[in-house]
Write a protein that holds these residues in place. Structure first.
Motif, PDB file in Angstrom:
ATOM      1  N   PRO A 239     -16.360  11.876 -19.497  1.00  0.00           N
ATOM      2  CA  PRO A 239     -16.131  10.513 -18.524  1.00  0.00           C
ATOM      3  C   PRO A 239     -17.012   9.764 -18.849  1.00  0.00           C
ATOM      4  O   PRO A 239     -17.974   9.780 -19.565  1.00  0.00           O
ATOM      5  CB  PRO A 239     -16.282  11.406 -17.181  1.00  0.00           C
ATOM      6  CG  PRO A 239     -17.513  12.418 -17.392  1.00  0.00           C
ATOM      7  CD  PRO A 239     -16.844  12.902 -18.711  1.00  0.00           C
TER       8      PRO A 239
ATOM      9  N   LYS B 209      -7.079   9.367 -13.372  1.00  0.00           N
ATOM     10  CA  LYS B 209      -8.079  10.426 -13.228  1.00  0.00           C
ATOM     11  C   LYS B 209      -9.540   9.793 -13.311  1.00  0.00           C
ATOM     12  O   LYS B 209     -10.196  10.400 -12.476  1.00  0.00           O
ATOM     13  CB  LYS B 209      -7.771  11.401 -14.601  1.00  0.00           C
ATOM     14  CG  LYS B 209      -8.802  12.719 -14.565  1.00  0.00           C
ATOM     15  CD  LYS B 209      -8.438  13.480 -15.683  1.00  0.00           C
ATOM     16  CE  LYS B 209      -9.342  14.594 -15.910  1.00  0.00           C
ATOM     17  NZ  LYS B 209      -9.404  15.494 -15.046  1.00  0.00           N
ATOM     18  N   GLY B 210      -9.564   9.108 -14.220  1.00  0.00           N
ATOM     19  CA  GLY B 210     -10.967   8.578 -14.388  1.00  0.00           C
ATOM     20  C   GLY B 210     -11.275   7.025 -13.343  1.00  0.00           C
ATOM     21  O   GLY B 210     -10.420   6.319 -13.815  1.00  0.00           O
TER      22      GLY B 210
ATOM     23  N   ASP C 154     -13.978   5.345 -12.938  1.00  0.00           N
ATOM     24  CA  ASP C 154     -15.240   4.764 -13.310  1.00  0.00           C
ATOM     25  C   ASP C 154     -15.285   3.033 -12.995  1.00  0.00           C
ATOM     26  O   ASP C 154     -16.149   2.570 -12.972  1.00  0.00           O
ATOM     27  CB  ASP C 154     -15.737   5.211 -14.638  1.00  0.00           C
ATOM     28  CG  ASP C 154     -14.579   4.825 -15.590  1.00  0.00           C
ATOM     29  OD1 ASP C 154     -14.284   3.779 -16.289  1.00  0.00           O
ATOM     30  OD2 ASP C 154     -14.111   5.655 -16.006  1.00  0.00           O
TER      31      ASP C 154
ATOM     32  N   CYS D 207     -10.831   9.453 -24.326  1.00  0.00           N
ATOM     33  CA  CYS D 207     -11.331   9.285 -22.878  1.00  0.00           C
ATOM     34  C   CYS D 207     -11.712   8.032 -22.689  1.00  0.00           C
ATOM     35  O   CYS D 207     -10.807   7.513 -21.532  1.00  0.00           O
ATOM     36  CB  CYS D 207     -12.593  10.253 -23.065  1.00  0.00           C
ATOM     37  SG  CYS D 207     -13.891   9.851 -24.029  1.00  0.00           S
ATOM     38  N   ARG D 208     -12.688   7.228 -22.890  1.00  0.00           N
ATOM     39  CA  ARG D 208     -13.131   6.019 -22.650  1.00  0.00           C
ATOM     40  C   ARG D 208     -13.669   5.397 -23.548  1.00  0.00           C
ATOM     41  O   ARG D 208     -14.500   5.698 -24.237  1.00  0.00           O
ATOM     42  CB  ARG D 208     -13.895   5.906 -21.332  1.00  0.00           C
ATOM     43  CG  ARG D 208     -13.274   6.352 -20.004  1.00  0.00           C
ATOM     44  CD  ARG D 208     -12.654   5.256 -19.483  1.00  0.00           C
ATOM     45  NE  ARG D 208     -12.101   5.396 -18.031  1.00  0.00           N
ATOM     46  CZ  ARG D 208     -10.720   6.027 -17.719  1.00  0.00           C
ATOM     47  NH1 ARG D 208     -10.159   6.350 -18.731  1.00  0.00           N
ATOM     48  NH2 ARG D 208     -10.428   5.956 -16.511  1.00  0.00           N
TER      49      ARG D 208
END
Length: 338
Positions: free
Chosen positions: A209, A76-77, A79, A236-237
């Motif tokens: 994000p 999904k992420g 980055d 999340c991160r």
């Protein structure tokens, strides 16, 4: 000849069967990650690439893999992937936007409850052999009556709020784009600024994000804003929090506990990322960690891989992908054999 596809991490056999009619598949079906150089060597003449969280693609990677038409990210992420470089090189970058949301929200609830109720410490006590029955110990924080702040109200933030809405806790949140009044009411949410949310919360849950604005959003000053004895949960991160600052605040006792499924050492796009998790953070008794298993539900992982494969097949058939992270103006010649 069929176009060549490189898959960097193990996938289900059903996914390989799905791709086989369309592509010459080179798959890493081991439990280990390929090194960057090994990936480039395999993909230097590839038309497509299926990537996962430990991978990183930047301009230099693309320069060394000039035939690439599509990078299908099974996540999904994204980055860790340079969207601008992909666009500049006329390479589609696709992702899987929705399938990880619910399992990540479920794990977040598990991390939160495990942390505030001292489940790790209690489990270790049982296994130590010193347990002789009930004693007045391991008293923690209950969800009922607590104030929980969700930092970020995208899909995952909303899924977390939905699951907590019946727990008789006060739910507050902050986001650059507040929800409509109707959605806030449906989820039993109150909107506050970040500073107000941190000051009020007993439990802070990150749901953001990773980007330039959110890296180390939760740093030493922000941690000091939190109530003494508050808890922090990060699904999340890793780099949205400053892990070194978290350790300092745990050591002072200001932060009562930290739970995370993600870590700064995983954020490959950061040139200054740490090589490993601080051993003192790992050893701290008031922590609870999982090994990035937010989406690790068998049927969900299969669905994620299939969606990434479908995006790849569509591009190789000269069609628009279902889940593009970028937009290309120039079409590349169709290469898929059917």
């Amino acid at each position: 000849m069929k176009p060549k596809l490189v898959i960097t991490h193990r996938v289900h056999d059903e996914v390989l069967e799905m791709l086989a009619p369309h592509c010459d598949v080179i798959a890493n079906q081991t439990s280990c990650s390929l090194s960057r150089n090994d990936t480039i060597q395999l993909a230097h003449d590839a038309d497509a690439l299926m990537v996962f969280m430990p991978d990183r693609v930047d301009a230099e990677f693309l320069r060394r893999c000039p035939k690439l038409k599509v990078i299908g990210a099974a996540l999904k992420g994204y980055d860790n992937f340079d969207v601008a470089a992909c666009t500049a090189n006329n390479v589609w970058l696709t992702f899987v936007p929705d399938l990880l949301t619910v399992p990540t929200a479920e794990l977040t609830i598990g991390l939160m409850v495990g942390l505030i109720r001292h489940i790790r410490a209690s489990d270790q006590h049982i296994r130590s052999g010193y347990f002789k029955g009930w004693r007045p110990q391991f008293y923690g924080l209950g969800v009922e009556g607590s104030t929980i702040a969700i930092i970020g109200m995208g899909a995952i933030g909303q899924a977390i709020a939905k699951r907590l809405s019946g727990w008789d806790a006060k739910l507050i949140y902050t986001d650059q784009q507040p929800l409509s009044a109707e959605k806030q009411a449906a989820l039993n949410l109150e909107f506050l600024s970040l500073d107000e949310a941190l000051v009020q919360a007993d439990i802070v849950i990150m749901a953001l994000p990773l980007n330039v604005q959110t890296q180390h959003l939760i740093n030493q000053p922000r941690l000091q804003q939190m109530q003494p004895g508050a808890f922090l949960v990060n699904p999340c991160r890793g780099s949205v929090v400053d892990e070194a600052a978290v350790l300092r605040m745990l050591n002072t006792g200001h932060l009562a506990g930290y739970a995370s499924d993600v870590f700064e050492m995983e954020d490959w796009a950061r040139e200054d990322r740490p090589d490993e998790i601080d051993q003192d953070l790992l050893a701290h008794t008031n922590t609870l960690f999982t090994s990035h298993i937010g989406s690790a539900v068998s049927k969900v992982r299969l669905a994620i891989e299939k969606r990434a494969a479908e995006n790849i097949i569509r591009v190789l058939q000269n069609e628009q992908p279902l889940d593009p992270a970028n937009q290309l103006t120039e079409k590349r010649e169709a290469t898929c054999s059917t």
